[in-house]
Each structure stands twice: as structure tokens, then as C-alpha cells.
Scaffold this motif. Structure first.
Motif, PDB file in Angstrom:
ATOM      1  N   GLY A   1       0.817  -1.208   0.000  1.00  0.00           N
ATOM      2  CA  GLY A   1       0.000   0.000   0.000  1.00  0.00           C
ATOM      3  C   GLY A   1       0.850   1.257   0.000  1.00  0.00           C
ATOM      4  N   MET A   2       1.964   1.234   0.763  1.00  0.00           N
ATOM      5  CA  MET A   2       2.874   2.383   0.763  1.00  0.00           C
ATOM      6  C   MET A   2       3.516   2.564  -0.605  1.00  0.00           C
ATOM      7  N   ILE A   3       3.806   1.452  -1.271  1.00  0.00           N
ATOM      8  CA  ILE A   3       4.368   1.552  -2.621  1.00  0.00           C
ATOM      9  C   ILE A   3       3.362   2.203  -3.560  1.00  0.00           C
ATOM     10  N   SER A   4       2.094   1.801  -3.436  1.00  0.00           N
ATOM     11  CA  SER A   4       1.063   2.372  -4.295  1.00  0.00           C
ATOM     12  C   SER A   4       0.874   3.859  -4.047  1.00  0.00           C
ATOM     13  N   LEU A   5       0.908   4.252  -2.767  1.00  0.00           N
ATOM     14  CA  LEU A   5       0.625   5.636  -2.421  1.00  0.00           C
ATOM     15  C   LEU A   5       1.785   6.581  -2.685  1.00  0.00           C
ATOM     16  N   VAL A   6       3.014   6.088  -2.587  1.00  0.00           N
ATOM     17  CA  VAL A   6       4.177   6.974  -2.668  1.00  0.00           C
ATOM     18  C   VAL A   6       4.999   6.736  -3.926  1.00  0.00           C
ATOM     19  N   LEU A   7       5.494   5.522  -4.104  1.00  0.00           N
ATOM     20  CA  LEU A   7       6.469   5.277  -5.150  1.00  0.00           C
ATOM     21  C   LEU A   7       5.869   5.314  -6.553  1.00  0.00           C
TER      22      LEU A   7
ATOM     23  N   PRO B   1       3.099   6.933  -7.820  1.00  0.00           N
ATOM     24  CA  PRO B   1       2.860   8.296  -8.340  1.00  0.00           C
ATOM     25  C   PRO B   1       4.149   9.035  -8.679  1.00  0.00           C
ATOM     26  N   LEU B   2       5.182   8.871  -7.842  1.00  0.00           N
ATOM     27  CA  LEU B   2       6.460   9.528  -8.136  1.00  0.00           C
ATOM     28  C   LEU B   2       7.075   8.986  -9.416  1.00  0.00           C
ATOM     29  N   PHE B   3       6.995   7.664  -9.602  1.00  0.00           N
ATOM     30  CA  PHE B   3       7.525   7.053 -10.812  1.00  0.00           C
ATOM     31  C   PHE B   3       6.759   7.542 -12.047  1.00  0.00           C
TER      32      PHE B   3
ATOM     33  N   TYR C   1       7.756  11.129 -12.866  1.00  0.00           N
ATOM     34  CA  TYR C   1       9.085  11.158 -13.479  1.00  0.00           C
ATOM     35  C   TYR C   1       9.025  10.682 -14.930  1.00  0.00           C
ATOM     36  N   HIS C   2       8.251   9.621 -15.159  1.00  0.00           N
ATOM     37  CA  HIS C   2       8.146   9.095 -16.524  1.00  0.00           C
ATOM     38  C   HIS C   2       7.458  10.100 -17.445  1.00  0.00           C
ATOM     39  N   PHE C   3       6.368  10.724 -16.973  1.00  0.00           N
ATOM     40  CA  PHE C   3       5.668  11.713 -17.785  1.00  0.00           C
ATOM     41  C   PHE C   3       6.562  12.909 -18.077  1.00  0.00           C
ATOM     42  N   TYR C   4       7.395  13.273 -17.089  1.00  0.00           N
ATOM     43  CA  TYR C   4       8.312  14.399 -17.293  1.00  0.00           C
ATOM     44  C   TYR C   4       9.360  14.071 -18.347  1.00  0.00           C
TER      45      TYR C   4
END
Length: 220
Positions: free
Chosen positions: A16-22, A24-26, A29-32
Motif C-alpha cells: 500500500g505504501m508503494i502504491s501511495l508513494v512510489l 505516483p512519483l515514478f 518522473y516518466h511523464f516528465y
């Protein structure tokens, strides 16, 4: 009679922490990296139909041109753009019909520089300018004729057709923009669907693995 409160072990749900934090950040970064947030625009430029149009009307000898050569490093280009703006503003303000401006684009010039020069021409409202190959000729206009005050007053009859046509054109442009945005999003998802599917499957497997491991430890 009071009930004793049982102290339970805290549960840390790692997936769940991976879903909530990592994730969205990934994604951000990919969209950027793929310029997903970049907004594209366009400007209208009219080009002469005749190939020898500028030579036919002798544009090269119509004015005494101040030449700006854009073929150098970035720092010099920024300084030249400032000088172009100032020179054009003074030229237009004075309504100078003797001098003019000539912009030359060399082989080492960046496309961004060309766009910035066109932006400057639009911002200073250059009266006359044209593109001839790698050169842009810019002229100032003569004195603006004075408006003659008319004694007769005309009244326009408005039946509402113009407003309806304006609204129709607005909604058509809005619908076209929404369709283009939808097509872009659909093409983007179609292109990245494999990566999204792999990420989703990996997340599901990780959730199952962690839950099975947690339940085994709980009942041992």
C-alpha cells in the motif's frame, strides 16, 4: 466489571505504501521524461507564392538595413534578441521609411531562436515583414492617416445571426480541441499499455505475496 484491552500488533501494509508513494512519483518522473506535460502551440505565417518575389521587388535595396546575424552561442543570441526588440520599437515609433531590419538565420541557429524572433515581431506589431529563405526583412510604415469624422450616424441592425455563428464556431473549436486531447491520451495509453500492464501485474503479485506471508506469520 472492566474489560482488559488487548494490545494488538500494528500492521504495516508495504504494498500500500508503494502504491501511495512510489508509483505516483515514478509516473510523474516518466511523464516528465517523455514531455507529457509539454503544451504545444502554433503561429500563423504567410509566405509569398512567387519564388522570386523578393528579388522582383528588390527588397534587399529598399532600406538601409540593420543586420542581426543569429548564428552564434546562446548568450550572444539573447543579447541580440534584446537589441532587435529595442531597435524595432524605435523604428516603428519614428515611422522610419529609410532604415529597416534584416534578420539572418545561420546554419548553427536553433529553431527556438526563430520562434522568439517571430514572437518579437508580433509583440511590437511590426507593420511590414516577410521571410525570404534564411532572411527576414522588416519595414516601418509611414504616418497613419487621420480618421475623418463623419456627420452621418449609421445604426446596425442585429438579428442575432452573427452571435449564433460565433457560438457555433466556438463550440466547434472546443469540440475539436477535446477530440484532439482524447486522441492524444488514447494514443499515449495505447503506446504505454504494455508497461502499465506489467506494472499492474507486478503490483498484484507483490500484494498476494505479502498477504500470504503475513497470514502465515500470524497463525504460526
Amino acid at each position: 466489571m472492566t474489560k482488559e484491552r488487548t494490545k494488538r500488533r500494528r500492521i504495516f501494509y508495504v504494498p500500500g505504501m508503494i502504491s501511495l508513494v512510489l508509483i505516483p512519483l515514478f509516473c510523474l518522473y516518466h511523464f516528465y521524461k517523455v514531455d507529457a506535460f509539454k503544451v504545444y502551440g502554433s503561429i500563423n505565417i504567410s509566405m509569398p507564392y512567387e519564388k522570386d518575389y523578393f528579388a522582383k521587388y528588390k527588397f534587399a535595396s529598399l532600406r538601409e538595413y540593420k543586420v542581426f546575424d543569429f548564428n552564434e552561442n546562446e548568450s550572444k543570441t539573447k543579447e541580440q534578441l534584446k537589441n532587435v526588440r529595442l531597435y524595432l520599437q524605435n523604428l516603428i515609433k519614428a515611422r522610419d521609411t529609410i532604415n529597416g531590419v534584416k534578420l539572418h538565420y545561420g546554419p548553427k541557429m536553433h529553431y527556438e531562436t526563430f520562434i522568439k524572433t517571430i514572437d518579437i515581431l508580433n509583440e511590437v506589431e511590426a507593420p511590414v515583414w516577410g521571410i525570404d529563405g534564411n532572411d527576414v526583412y522588416i519595414f516601418a510604415a509611414r504616418n497613419t492617416p487621420k480618421k475623418v469624422k463623419k456627420d452621418t450616424t449609421y445604426v446596425r441592425m442585429n438579428c442575432g445571426t452573427g452571435e449564433l455563428m460565433r457560438q457555433e464556431a466556438y463550440f466547434k473549436a472546443k469540440q475539436k480541441k477535446e477530440d484532439e486531447a482524447f486522441q492524444f491520451q488514447a494514443a499515449f495509453v495505447k503506446e504505454k499499455w504494455k508497461f502499465i500492464s506489467l506494472g499492474f501485474v507486478g503490483l498484484v503479485l507483490l500484494n498476494v505475496f505479502v498477504l500470504v506471508k503475513f497470514n502465515r506469520q500470524r497463525y504460526l
